[in-house]
Write an enzyme that holds these catalytic residues in place. Sequence first.
Site, PDB file in Angstrom:
ATOM      1  N   LYS A 237       0.796  -1.217   0.000  1.00 46.24           N
ATOM      2  CA  LYS A 237       0.000   0.000   0.000  1.00 46.24           C
ATOM      3  C   LYS A 237       0.836   1.279   0.000  1.00 46.24           C
ATOM      4  CE  LYS A 237      -3.785  -2.322   2.394  1.00 46.24           C
ATOM      5  NZ  LYS A 237      -4.635  -2.372   3.593  1.00 46.24           N
ATOM      6  N   ARG A 273       7.685 -19.867   3.283  1.00 45.43           N
ATOM      7  CA  ARG A 273       6.456 -19.537   4.017  1.00 45.43           C
ATOM      8  C   ARG A 273       5.729 -20.820   4.445  1.00 45.43           C
ATOM      9  NH1 ARG A 273       2.458 -15.445   4.574  1.00 45.43           N
ATOM     10  NH2 ARG A 273       0.338 -16.019   3.933  1.00 45.43           N
TER      11      ARG A 273
END
Length: 332
Positions: A237, A273
């Site tokens: 963002k 991950r």
Amino acid sequence: MSREELDYSIYFDASKNAWIAAVSLGFDGAGRRVRLLTPKIKKLREEAEKGIKTKANYRVNDAVEDFLTHGLKGRSLGTITHARSMAENQIKPKIGNYRLKDLRAEHVDLWLDELAESLATKTIIQIHNLLTRAIRMAEKRELVGRNVSALCETPHGQEGRPSKSLTLDLAVAVLKACNGESFGAYVITSLLTGIRPEEARKLLWEAVDLDGRPNAKPPIPPSISVLRADRVGGDTKIKKSRRALDPMRVLRGLRMITKKAGIGNRWKVRELRHSFVSILSDGDVSIERIADLVGHSTPNTTQTVYQHQIRPVIVHGAEAMDVVFGNGDQTG
């Protein structure tokens, strides 16, 4: 153009010794009548009534290239690179030369069946979706009457290689191998925090606090501020964070480290991950807590995506987590 405005005619052409069906599409800029001769007058009439401006030499290649140029605005570099790779390797060489107006559903079916002989189902879905979206853009621009790709079912392909995760011992070996490697910090951060690859590639050193505030009340430990990715836009963002590492450089860096650790060079970045989730699960951390740590909105996502990892393959509990997440004697 309405039905009443169209000019149809059927006449005998002595030079061809045949009856010719023709439909007039009006006049060009010089005032000359634009008349198409075709045995498929019904199709041309339907297209003309819908305002379709079919170009005789507009090919699948052109539609795909237009989509790659104009249809992926705002997408990440990785998404664009992947789409172009699929187009250049699987679409353009095989069905790209078809004129779009001549492309039939059976052409697409045969092409997809050929892909299914060598590619994984997930890959075929992505390639088929790319073609469908490219033709949909041409359809919106009134360059083709219908999207035949959307009429075709995606076939099942080959079994893809399932994702895998590091065991405790392998994780320790990888952490040791990171010492002195240029991508060592990237791999350590990914393995010990479980952040997404696109988040790790955009991480800046200014977001890393190696000291913390031990004298604060309560004490603040060393930390890394991770900007969770905006999954819809495919970007983080904060505009400043968009300076990203190249995905292929990261992959090469990881594989140098895994090779150095003695576990081969076929590992994928996202499997760091997966390993984070697996090790947490093996350490008896609740699925709700794991979902929170990896940024999943619900535990169901964690269970669905990582179901093959979330199982107790190492029975060390909290001691295992201590070894992997911070015992300097074990990691180097």
